[in-house]
Design an enzyme around this catalytic site. Structure first.
Site, PDB file in Angstrom:
ATOM      1  N   GLU A 166       1.309  -1.175  -0.008  1.00 54.94           N
ATOM      2  CA  GLU A 166       0.075  -0.350  -0.097  1.00 54.94           C
ATOM      3  C   GLU A 166       0.633   1.541   0.069  1.00 54.94           C
ATOM      4  O   GLU A 166       0.781   1.702   0.794  1.00 54.94           O
ATOM      5  CB  GLU A 166      -0.795  -0.293   1.035  1.00 54.94           C
ATOM      6  CG  GLU A 166      -2.088  -0.621   0.835  1.00 54.94           C
ATOM      7  CD  GLU A 166      -2.536  -1.511   1.838  1.00 54.94           C
ATOM      8  OE1 GLU A 166      -2.558  -0.255   3.163  1.00 54.94           O
ATOM      9  OE2 GLU A 166      -3.955  -2.289   2.314  1.00 54.94           O
ATOM     10  N   ASP A 208      -0.933  -4.198  -3.123  1.00 53.79           N
ATOM     11  CA  ASP A 208      -1.503  -2.626  -2.869  1.00 53.79           C
ATOM     12  C   ASP A 208      -3.544  -3.355  -3.572  1.00 53.79           C
ATOM     13  O   ASP A 208      -3.595  -4.288  -4.371  1.00 53.79           O
ATOM     14  CB  ASP A 208      -1.903  -1.575  -4.260  1.00 53.79           C
ATOM     15  CG  ASP A 208      -1.268  -0.117  -2.998  1.00 53.79           C
ATOM     16  OD1 ASP A 208      -2.296   0.060  -2.330  1.00 53.79           O
ATOM     17  OD2 ASP A 208      -0.193   0.530  -2.999  1.00 53.79           O
ATOM     18  N   GLU A 271      -5.330 -10.975  -1.371  1.00 43.64           N
ATOM     19  CA  GLU A 271      -6.489 -10.642  -0.346  1.00 43.64           C
ATOM     20  C   GLU A 271      -8.113 -10.782  -0.477  1.00 43.64           C
ATOM     21  O   GLU A 271      -8.618 -10.153  -0.448  1.00 43.64           O
ATOM     22  CB  GLU A 271      -5.509  -9.112   0.719  1.00 43.64           C
ATOM     23  CG  GLU A 271      -4.381  -9.561   1.071  1.00 43.64           C
ATOM     24  CD  GLU A 271      -4.183  -7.574   1.467  1.00 43.64           C
ATOM     25  OE1 GLU A 271      -5.073  -7.156   2.564  1.00 43.64           O
ATOM     26  OE2 GLU A 271      -2.708  -7.217   1.036  1.00 43.64           O
TER      27      GLU A 271
END
Length: 358
Positions: A166, A208, A271
């Site tokens: 991120e 990200d 994720e």
């Protein structure tokens, strides 16, 4: 980079649709079908690319059903928090290894791949780092010490790492963090180089969010990755977090994965979860949202199957079953297994996405 026929097709699709994703373009009419055949798999562990989950050591130890889903269905695991900096680092050259060691040993015993998450993340900076005082070179030294101590400890045992996590804002600029302040943008390149020095065989990822909903984020992420490659930085893959929901078009999900493959790097849906209650209006899971969720899990699996085989790093779901999801308190039911560890329609969606027949 050698351009294969498959890459040429992807690049053409990318060029034709780059600006259209945000306008709900009909990227793949395949998703307009109502029924699909399922891959003939006994478990997800038999999938043609790794499918895994983020896990919690304490739950692996205490819950036999949770542990059984992981060992039966998964071929890869990540620590949900166990390998983050503020979980491991207790001070300069002072570490808490117990949870990370447990995961690595558990994986070895059960023939699971370990994907390390994550070395550097702006949200998980220990207090001692935030209060550290020194020159730019001093900051480079503590960055190197930490990364190489962690990666070196698990050399040959952890197959891959999210090196930086991120690191861009929604407008595509670099996110402010202590490392950017003290070292400058160079911290990104250095992080990859330090990790590679510690374990040259490990695959290294930039991870990200937002590639499925933001053109600005997608463009910035790919530009950053391309810049690292051109500077001979050892980056091997892109992680697309894909915390998505039933309101997100299946075309957007598929486009993000397919477009990421244009970089030539490995692609990891890192994720994945599909929220069904983003507006907090539902009090219970129902058949309507179950089918919407199923379609989005199918889209992710199908898109991964459609990119070149050597770029399919895999899919990691962010949790094992609904109660272990970070979204559960919403309330939400974001994963393919329910509170009783039973398969939901989302599980069939994955099998449909993995179908390789004609």
């Amino acid at each position: 980079m050698k351009i294969t026929n498959m890459h040429a097709i992807i690049i053409l699709l990318y060029a034709l649709t780059l600006g259209a994703c945000s306008k709900q373009a009909n990227f793949d009419s395949d998703n307009s079908k109502q029924t699909y055949q399922k891959a003939d798999l006994q478990t997800l562990r038999q999938a043609p690319f790794p499918i895994g989950a983020a896990v919690v050591p304490s739950t692996l130890k205490s819950n036999a059903n949770y542990r059984n889903i992981v060992t039966t269905e998964m071929s890869s695991i990540s620590g949900e928090n166990a390998m983050k900096m503020n979980s491991i680092s207790r001070g300069r050259k002072s570490y808490f290894w117990d949870d990370a060691d447990y995961l690595v040993n558990f994986a070895a015993e059960n023939k699971l791949r370990v994907h390390g998450h994550t070395l550097i993340w702006y949200k998980h900076t220990p207090t001692w780092v935030a209060s550290f005082s020194g020159t730019k070179d001093d900051w480079k030294t503590i960055l190197k010490e930490y990364i190489q101590d962690v990666v070196g400890r698990y050399k040959g045992k952890v197959a891959s790492w999210d090196v930086v996590n991120e690191i861009i804002n929604d407008d595509g600029s670099l996110r402010d963090c202590i490392w950017l302040q003290k070292i400058g943008p160079e911290y990104i390149e250095l992080s990859f180089r330090y990790a590679h020095e510690a374990d040259p065989a490990a695959l290294l990822f930039y991870n990200d969010y937002g590639q499925e909903w933001s053109h600005a984020r997608r463009k910035a992420a790919y530009h950053l990755a391309d810049s690292l490659v051109k500077n001979n930085v050892p980056i091997h893959g892109l992680g697309l977090q894909m915390h998505t929901n039933v309101a997100r078009s299946v075309n957007d999900i598929r486009y993000a994965i397919t477009a990421a493959a244009v970089t030539g790097l490995k692609v990891h849906v890192s994720e994945l979860d599909v929220a069904v209650n983003p507006d907090k209006k539902l009090t219970a899971f129902n058949e309507t949202v179950a089918q919407q969720q199923k379609e989005r899990y199918r889209a992710a699996a199908k898109a991964m199957l459609d990119i070149p085989e050597n770029q399919r790093f895999g899919i990691t779901m962010w949790g094992v079953h609904d109660p272990s999801s970070w979204l559960s308190p919403n309330p939400d039911w974001a994963l393919p297994f329910n509170n009783l560890f039973e398969k939901k329609p989302a599980y069939d969606g994955l099998l449909e996405g993995l179908y390789q027949g004609k």
